[in-house]
Scaffold this active site. Structure first.
Site, PDB file in Angstrom:
ATOM      1  N   LYS A 114       3.389  -0.412   7.238  1.00 45.37           N
ATOM      2  CA  LYS A 114       4.271  -1.251   8.061  1.00 45.37           C
ATOM      3  C   LYS A 114       3.784  -1.275   9.511  1.00 45.37           C
ATOM      4  O   LYS A 114       3.779  -2.326  10.154  1.00 45.37           O
ATOM      5  CB  LYS A 114       5.714  -0.726   7.977  1.00 45.37           C
ATOM      6  CG  LYS A 114       6.344  -0.994   6.615  1.00 45.37           C
ATOM      7  CD  LYS A 114       7.627  -0.213   6.360  1.00 45.37           C
ATOM      8  CE  LYS A 114       8.060  -0.414   4.905  1.00 45.37           C
ATOM      9  NZ  LYS A 114       9.227   0.391   4.513  1.00 45.37           N
ATOM     10  N   GLN A 154      13.291   4.822   7.082  1.00 44.90           N
ATOM     11  CA  GLN A 154      12.571   4.876   5.799  1.00 44.90           C
ATOM     12  C   GLN A 154      13.341   5.761   4.804  1.00 44.90           C
ATOM     13  O   GLN A 154      13.688   6.896   5.121  1.00 44.90           O
ATOM     14  CB  GLN A 154      11.150   5.423   6.020  1.00 44.90           C
ATOM     15  CG  GLN A 154      10.299   5.469   4.773  1.00 44.90           C
ATOM     16  CD  GLN A 154       9.945   4.071   4.233  1.00 44.90           C
ATOM     17  OE1 GLN A 154       9.636   3.159   4.998  1.00 44.90           O
ATOM     18  NE2 GLN A 154      10.014   3.899   2.927  1.00 44.90           N
ATOM     19  N   ASP A 185      16.124  -4.138   7.686  1.00 43.19           N
ATOM     20  CA  ASP A 185      16.135  -3.876   6.242  1.00 43.19           C
ATOM     21  C   ASP A 185      17.349  -4.532   5.580  1.00 43.19           C
ATOM     22  O   ASP A 185      17.457  -4.545   4.354  1.00 43.19           O
ATOM     23  CB  ASP A 185      16.184  -2.357   5.989  1.00 43.19           C
ATOM     24  CG  ASP A 185      14.859  -1.822   5.468  1.00 43.19           C
ATOM     25  OD1 ASP A 185      13.997  -2.642   5.096  1.00 43.19           O
ATOM     26  OD2 ASP A 185      14.697  -0.586   5.428  1.00 43.19           O
TER      27      ASP A 185
END
Ligand code: NAP
Length: 293
Positions: A55, A99, A122
């Protein structure tokens, strides 16, 4: 039948990333804003380290700034909450990604809920999940959004179509079912308790597998000519395999995503797209605030 058209996720993801790169350059030239993504990594899960590295690399390639925070596996909820709070109030940070998975002492849902909804790239906070369920604009989880992009690019008709989604996780199955419904498909959600999965799957014009069971979807479960999207990423000795038994299903389907090279590359591309969208919205809001000052 000649066999399915292969939906090339790598090529579509490259197009999305090119679009994002152009938008980043425009935001920077016209408004002096460089989109910034913060990644928060807790503990030493090797797969998570690899994902986050990917990422950060993608961020740099798109011309974005990244802010990486790495916390020990022993971190407390209060300490993690402090880090997220700091990123929420940092104007250079437009997107925040915690994460997952996080270590056992951390409540992932509670921590995710602390992320500011406008920075929730997200799309997993209760606010953005709620907006999605109501069919209203918000930040949408990256993998389901990537699936929708693949369906659109492949010219799959969704309005009025029978869509079957196997899997109902917060990350993939559930938000994807909401997106398909918003696109006017008739949606069925399947899960581990579904009776006679094969019969339900055979109804599908669009069949999505997001389960995590290698080759669960076999050719007899697929209607001839259906579009089949395989979200599964299962590591076997032979390499990465999907939730779909690719060769026999491809002989029956109208279109299909491969694994690897299908949905996988779309997730990071959509994360970049969400971050640039969040940066644009924040810059619009600042512009309005300055104009009324
Ligand atoms: P998850 O949280 O484990 O959810 C799996 C879902 O599948 C659950 O809803 C479960 O039902 C259902 N299920 C399990 N066994 C089943 C069976 N035999 N028949 C029908 N349904 C069954 O997994 P996830 O996070 O959604 O991920 C799913 C897969 O996608 C994994 O292989 C993952 O690695 C992959 N993935 C790929 C990407 C990407 O970028 N390509 C991103 C995310 C995930 P219950 O709800 O009843 O337990």
């Amino acid at each position: 039948m000649a066999g399915a058209k292969i939906i090339d996720g790598k090529a579509v993801a490259a197009q999305v990333r090119e679009r994002v790169r152009a938008e980043v350059a425009e935001l920077s030239a016209q408004r002096g804003v460089t989109p910034g993504l913060a990644t928060v990594l807790v503990g030493d899960d090797p797969a998570s380290h690899i994902y986050v590295r990917g990422k950060l690399k993608a961020c740099a390639e798109a011309g974005m700034t990244s802010f990486h925070r790495e916390l020990p596996a022993t971190v407390t909820q209060a300490e993690l909450a402090d880090v997220l709070g700091g990123l929420n109030s940092d104007d250079a940070v437009h997107g925040i990604l915690l994460q997952l998975p996080v270590p056992a002492q951390i409540d992932a849902d509670a921590m995710t809920a602390l992320i500011h909804p406008l920075k929730d790239v997200d799309g997993l906070t209760p606010i953005n999940s709620g907006l999605l369920m109501k069919g209203r604009p918000g930040l949408v989880p990256c993998t389901p959004q990537g699936v929708m992009e693949l369906l659109q690019v492949s010219g799959t008709e969704l309005s009025g179509a029978e869509a079957v989604v196997v899997g109902r996780s917060d990350l993939v199955g559930r938000p994807l079912a909401a997106l398909l419904l918003a696109a006017n498909a008739t949606v069925t959600s399947c899960h581990s308790r579904t009776r006679d999965l094969a019969t339900v799957c055979r109804r599908a014009d669009v069949l999505v597998a997001a389960v995590g069971v290698p080759r669960l979807i076999t050719a007899d479960m697929v209607r001839e000519g259906a579009t089949v999207i395989d979200v599964g990423m299962n590591r076997e000795e032979s390499g990465l395999v999907g939730d779909v038994d690719f060769q026999p299903v491809a002989a029956r389907a109208g279109a299909i995503t491969p694994v690897p090279g299908g949905v996988g590359p779309m997730t990071i591309a959509m994360l970049l797209a969400n971050t640039v969208a969040a940066a644009r919205r924040s810059s619009d809001a600042h512009g309005v605030a300055a104009a009324v000052r």
